[in-house]
Design a protein around this motif. Structure first.
Motif, PDB file in Angstrom:
ATOM      1  N   GLU A 185      -6.176   3.205  -2.184  1.00 25.93           N
ATOM      2  CA  GLU A 185      -5.385   4.306  -2.336  1.00 25.93           C
ATOM      3  C   GLU A 185      -5.921   5.488  -3.160  1.00 25.93           C
TER       4      GLU A 185
ATOM      5  N   LEU B 184       0.884  -1.275  -0.040  1.00 29.48           N
ATOM      6  CA  LEU B 184       0.021   0.053  -0.055  1.00 29.48           C
ATOM      7  C   LEU B 184       0.787   1.354  -0.016  1.00 29.48           C
TER       8      LEU B 184
ATOM      9  N   LEU C  78      -6.516   7.236   2.279  1.00 24.04           N
ATOM     10  CA  LEU C  78      -7.317   5.989   1.711  1.00 24.04           C
ATOM     11  C   LEU C  78      -8.461   6.240   1.675  1.00 24.04           C
TER      12      LEU C  78
ATOM     13  N   GLU D 120       0.330   4.372   0.170  1.00 27.59           N
ATOM     14  CA  GLU D 120      -0.090   5.484   1.219  1.00 27.59           C
ATOM     15  C   GLU D 120       0.557   4.953   2.571  1.00 27.59           C
TER      16      GLU D 120
ATOM     17  N   GLY E 273      -0.985   9.867   4.743  1.00 27.90           N
ATOM     18  CA  GLY E 273      -1.340   9.049   3.714  1.00 27.90           C
ATOM     19  C   GLY E 273      -2.963   9.247   3.648  1.00 27.90           C
TER      20      GLY E 273
END
Length: 456
Positions: A274, A75, A265, A77, A263
């Motif tokens: 993301e 991931l 999401l 992020e 980050g």
């Protein structure tokens, strides 16, 4: 055999006393002193499966860091917040509101790591194996290298981890883990501290990256002893409103990367996805032809984000005018209202003032001052702002517009999103090196100049 002793331990601050008291004399918490019995004998070793080895001091120039290979979570992020991935042997604490998606995030990351990098041991103290498997089935393909363990005994977890030697160890959550050597219940001050110390020692000596989920209190702080936050290498908060789909990952401590990095999401039926372009998402539902709405380029760590800030100035609904600030510091907002009333003559002391950052984003930097002032001024005087306008800058008590860091990065993000005009501090404009041909940039020195720009 020596008789075991008991003492009373405050579950909020760790204050210890030999007798019970209704209120902790250290932190003032009522009803927080609970009885805990100490072990009759102190163990000679930790018993965490790590043998005692003689360590010698090593010259710093001889330390090999070429093998320090970060493990990607799959991931981007989450990797961004952690500084590029998970460092081998690191100890990470993830916290957030109940139901925000902490378990989903780590289970999803565990599945991604198991698909590529290595073995993951996922320990669940709150769900059965069937519940975890059911949740994982909707998040993506499964792998035999993702091992599940439904266990709350600290000794069993340490033994299993030492036997399996996983690349990543995930504990969900540390408040459910209990050591048999302590008689206090799971989640108590002593149990959380013991589990954190033992897991940290295992991570460092065996090189096993460990991620633990920690609950938070009703005040929004991480539950358990404050020493747990000092032990870990990184503290990551998962933020977001329960009725919204966006989730923010914010690193408030990171020994292996920048802070505060963020980050973004999005929660979907298939897990967390993301957002490649969060600025565009935050501005997608911005109203047109409405006063009190302005775009501000803010920085979250090293990432520039464009968010919408709204203000509403209305007639007072009560005898004492209300001030409501969502997404910005309330003390900063009250200070700014006083400056606007003093320098521009706005009668804000007799009005209700509401300020909100759309999308659940929290802006903690002073660069939002000028944008907040523009939104309040627009609402108070019913001025319609240019939809392509963005504003940033700090405001001093004398009404001067002061420079802020990383102005070029903010302008680059504004130009990339197609905005046409930017109001910013004059001191920043004098130092701009890049050419923004598609973006008309105006420098301001005072609040009076902001008023002139908005009214023309």
């Amino acid at each position: 055999m020596a008789k075991s002793l008991s003492h009373y331990l405050c579950q909020s601050c760790g204050y210890q006393t030999a007798r019970w008291m209704g209120r902790c004399p250290d932190c003032g918490e009522w009803g927080g002193l609970l009885e805990e019995r100490a072990a009759s004998e102190r163990r000679s070793a930790r018993g965490d499966g790590v043998s005692s080895v003689l360590h010698l001091a090593t010259p710093i120039t001889t330390v090999d860091i070429s093998t320090l290979h970060r493990v990607s979570t799959g991931l981007a992020e989450l990797d961004r917040v952690l500084g590029g991935g998970i460092v081998p042997g690191s100890f990470v604490l993830l916290s957030g509101d109940p139901g925000i998606g902490k378990s989903t995030l780590l289970l999803q990351a565990s599945m991604q790591i198991a698909q590529g990098e290595g073995i993951v041991l996922y320990v669940s103290g709150e769900e059965s194996l069937q519940q975890t498997r059911s949740r994982a089935s909707r998040l993506g393909p499964l792998s035999d290298r993702l091992l599940l363990l439904a266990e709350t005994s600290l000794q069993v977890i340490l033994d299993q981890t030492d036997r399996i030697r996983p690349t990543i160890l995930v504990i969900d959550s540390i408040q459910t883990i209990a050591s048999e050597e302590l008689e206090s219940p799971p989640g108590s001050f002593s149990q959380v501290r013991e589990a954190a110390v033992r897991l940290m020692a295992l991570a460092k000596k065996k090189g096993i990256s460990t991620i633990v989920i920690g609950h938070i209190t009703k005040e929004g702080a991480i539950a358990g002893p404050k020493t747990m936050e000092h032990l870990v290498d990184a503290v990551v908060f998962m933020e977001g409103e329960g009725h919204q789909i966006h989730r923010l990952l914010r690193a408030v401590k990171n020994r292996f990367g920048p802070t505060p990095e963020v980050g973004v999401l999005e929660m979907t039926a298939a897990g967390l996805q993301e957002l490649a372009n969060p600025s565009e998402v935050f501005l997608s539902q911005r109203p047109s032809g409405a006063s009190g709405s302005v775009v501000i380029p803010t920085l979250e760590g090293s990432r520039p984000l464009l968010v919408e800030l709204q203000a509403l100035v209305a007639a007072p609904s009560t005898a004492i005018p209300r001030r409501v600030f969502n997404g910005v510091d309330s003390n900063r907002g009250v200070l700014l209202l006083a400056v606007l009333e003093k320098r521009l003559g706005l009668p804000l002391s007799a009005c209700d003032v509401y300020v909100n950052v759309v999308g659940g984003v929290r802006v903690g930097e002073t660069a939002a001052d000028l944008g907040m002032a523009a939104a309040i001024l627009s609402s108070a005087r019913n001025l319609l702002l240019d939809p392509g306008l963005c504003v940033f800058g700090e405001i001093g008590l004398a009404g001067e517009v002061r420079a802020v860091p990383m102005a070029e990065q903010r302008l680059e993000e504004a130009a990339r999103l197609g905005l046409s005009h930017c109001l910013m501090p004059r001191h920043n404009l004098d130092r701009i090196q890049s050419d923004f041909s598609s973006l008309r940039v105006s420098g301001l020195r005072t609040l009076e100049e902001l008023t002139e720009r908005l009214e023309t």
